[in-house]
Design an enzyme around this catalytic site. Sequence first.
Site, PDB file in Angstrom:
ATOM      1  N   HIS A  60      -8.657   7.240   0.773  1.00 42.40           N
ATOM      2  CA  HIS A  60      -7.379   6.529   0.964  1.00 42.40           C
ATOM      3  C   HIS A  60      -7.105   5.600  -0.216  1.00 42.40           C
ATOM      4  O   HIS A  60      -7.510   4.440  -0.231  1.00 42.40           O
ATOM      5  CB  HIS A  60      -7.403   5.738   2.279  1.00 42.40           C
ATOM      6  N   LEU A  63      -2.457   5.794  -6.122  1.00 45.45           N
ATOM      7  CA  LEU A  63      -2.529   5.829  -7.592  1.00 45.45           C
ATOM      8  C   LEU A  63      -1.184   5.499  -8.245  1.00 45.45           C
ATOM      9  O   LEU A  63      -1.125   5.257  -9.442  1.00 45.45           O
ATOM     10  CB  LEU A  63      -3.037   7.195  -8.076  1.00 45.45           C
ATOM     11  N   ASP A 152       1.625   8.246   4.733  1.00 42.87           N
ATOM     12  CA  ASP A 152       1.119   6.876   4.601  1.00 42.87           C
ATOM     13  C   ASP A 152       2.150   5.847   4.175  1.00 42.87           C
ATOM     14  O   ASP A 152       2.940   6.068   3.285  1.00 42.87           O
ATOM     15  CB  ASP A 152      -0.057   6.803   3.635  1.00 42.87           C
ATOM     16  N   HIS A 179      -0.974   7.116   9.528  1.00 46.39           N
ATOM     17  CA  HIS A 179      -0.788   5.659   9.390  1.00 46.39           C
ATOM     18  C   HIS A 179      -0.062   5.230  10.657  1.00 46.39           C
ATOM     19  O   HIS A 179       1.063   5.663  10.898  1.00 46.39           O
ATOM     20  CB  HIS A 179       0.048   5.392   8.128  1.00 46.39           C
ATOM     21  N   HIS A 232      -6.938   3.435   8.295  1.00 51.31           N
ATOM     22  CA  HIS A 232      -7.167   1.976   8.349  1.00 51.31           C
ATOM     23  C   HIS A 232      -7.015   1.320   9.735  1.00 51.31           C
ATOM     24  O   HIS A 232      -6.099   0.517   9.951  1.00 51.31           O
ATOM     25  CB  HIS A 232      -6.300   1.251   7.339  1.00 51.31           C
ATOM     26  N   ASP A 305      -8.028   1.857   0.941  1.00 52.49           N
ATOM     27  CA  ASP A 305      -6.568   1.706   0.965  1.00 52.49           C
ATOM     28  C   ASP A 305      -6.130   0.920  -0.282  1.00 52.49           C
ATOM     29  O   ASP A 305      -5.311   0.002  -0.208  1.00 52.49           O
ATOM     30  CB  ASP A 305      -6.079   1.016   2.247  1.00 52.49           C
ATOM     31  N   PHE A 323       3.107  -5.384   0.717  1.00 52.28           N
ATOM     32  CA  PHE A 323       1.804  -5.312   1.377  1.00 52.28           C
ATOM     33  C   PHE A 323       0.799  -4.619   0.458  1.00 52.28           C
ATOM     34  O   PHE A 323       1.159  -3.680  -0.258  1.00 52.28           O
ATOM     35  CB  PHE A 323       1.918  -4.486   2.664  1.00 52.28           C
TER      36      PHE A 323
END
Lengths: 429, 311
Positions: A60, A63, A152, A179, A232, A305, A323
């Site tokens: 997770h 990039l 995600d 997610h 997550h 993450d 976030f």
Amino acid sequence: MLLLKNGLLVDPSQNICEKMDILIADNKVVELGKDIKTTSEMKVIDVSEKIVAPGFIDIHVHLREPGFEHKETILTGCRAAARGGFTGIACMPNTQPVADTEGVIELILARAKRYDLVDVYPIASITKGQEGKELTEFAILQECGAKALSEDGHSVRNSGVMRRALDYAKMLDLLIISHCEDEDLVGSGVMHEGLVSTQLGLAGIPREAEDIIIDRDIRLAELTKGRIHIAHVSTKSGVELIRAAKKRGVKVTAEVTPHHFSLTDTAVKGYCTNTKVNPPLRTEEDVYGLIKGLQDGTIDCIVTDHAPHAREEKDVEFDYAPFGISGLETAVPLAWQNLYLAGHLSMLDLIKALSTTPAKILGIDRGTIQAGKIADITVIDPELTQKVKREKFYSLGKNTPFQDWELTGWPILTIKAGKIVMEMGEVNG
Amino acid sequence: MGIKSKDLISLSDLSVEEIKEIFINAKAMKEIIRREIKKVPTLRGKAIINLFYENSTRTRSSFELAGKYMGADVINISASTSSVAKGESLWDTARTIERMGADVVIMRHPASGAHHILAKAIKARVINAGDGTHEHPTQALLDMFTMLEHLGTLSGKKIAIIGDVLHSRVARSNILGLNALGAEVWVCGPPTLLPAKVEKLGVKVTWDMKKALAGADVVMVLRIQLERQKKGLFPSTREYAKLYGLNQEKLKLAQENALVMHPGPMNRGIEITAEVAESSQSVIEEQVTNGVAIRMALLYAMGGGKFNVTA
């Protein structure tokens, strides 16, 4: 040839935890042995008192390239991964354009291959443009290299679409990563809803915003007999939902991040935007629940993450900041210190959650150190204690809430396909 | 004396002793306001900047007059007319202000915690004139000062705060201050307008306005922002007024001479009836005067002026 001598080999795939030499030739492991004779052709690295583990896999990561190269690029992200002890990373599709067609997947793979630092496994979006409406071409995306599907950053809002995604992915045995976030319940929330959010006057995000979708997606996986991976997890109640589902035989796996098991919502006091992350930092009770989940296998793996952002994006008022935490370069010592040294996980279980299991979840032939297999290896110095210094990050994202934390158990050597890509924190390439 | 903390962001930045000293000085400041020539040289040569990212008439002019009465140079920057509208970050705006030589910066901002950025960016002292739904410490100071003028003490007094506590920075600062001074604080509103775990702030919580009012020494009515209704936090202003509007009849449940307060601006006929707002129990207009006095006392304590206020 490369010989790693006198290290403690910790390989959960073979249940090995003992002193062992490892001989590598070209890109593969040739031999494991108690006392391999050195010859003049070998480059010998003495790793006594060090932990030698199969290369860590982070399934997770963001990039940011293409589209958001001011936050991170494939190159800087791969360097950060190598420094962090990861030999493989799976990258999320919320780029610009979204990774919903072969073009984007092939671009990511081609560039990663050119940099030749760590393996990059692209994750494609579940729906076109991440709009939650039409499914992407799962089979074609898989064929060109997508290893999983995820929306995600969002949930697939429409339960009908999510059901069809799980149903369709099943025939390809393609993993769907969810997610979990009920966006209506999150509203304008920016942190965990509780006493701290009330004190700080920040809008809260209740646990239920996550739990409701975890529950929904587990039920849809159950309905379709599909495979789902919960991203997550941050709540104790979410862990309980997954635990119950596993007992029923649902094909569900789950992951946790170092920040969720290392921090609570009290870290938000002072309004540092590097503590702003989604799902939010919860409470001590949740941290305890997450650790329990790791212990009993309800939570399968540890992921970062990794969500790098530019400084000017984070240096703003809390409500306005994006976030995310830049996590690749702090994950291993956080896990070592807060899970292994704290006595919550054995060394084997920790390495399993960082390497063997994530490789299995993604369906890649990694996470093991065996003769004939690709030589992806991470070496940890269990005695090395040093402070987190974001100035040293290879990642463009310096957004860490762990700045100046003194941590023990750092990766000191990353070997990717027989090649040393990181040594003592310095990345080669 | 003075105030130890560089900045006043939260009421908890002040010790009880400091709060009491501000009250003593505010009394003297009220004398100055009553004079024909309302200017003293205490802060002469000091530069005060009012940096307002949100519309405000009352608080901004109260600070501006307080600074001017004390002899300081005061300028106002409002977000709509400044480089902020061009997208400048708070940090950069703060650095610019610092370089212009401000001694005190008073800021109002719609984001909770924004003052931490400002305080970090500048050496000048920062006063919070309201940040998002976090705090409004000078409002709490003037509210408590007004209560003390009438009640003599706050110890053991029942203070009922009625309305949208969830979004109220006035309530948060008052809760901290009133608890520190020994009052018994009640908060009351519909569950949709009360923040999570509010009881852990050391207050009694009820949805029933009658319970909140019963025997109260002070009734503090909060402003209800009408756009909250559109967001579904309550069904209608009609129902809100019925359940949580303060009228003469409900006020009878409180102590006979209970004080009625409102931080303004009021929505007459919704959270408070005109009769109550204008009744002999209402101290709403006194709050305005005391606001200037409190801010003078605060600027005196934080502005570094040398002056005997009674001179």
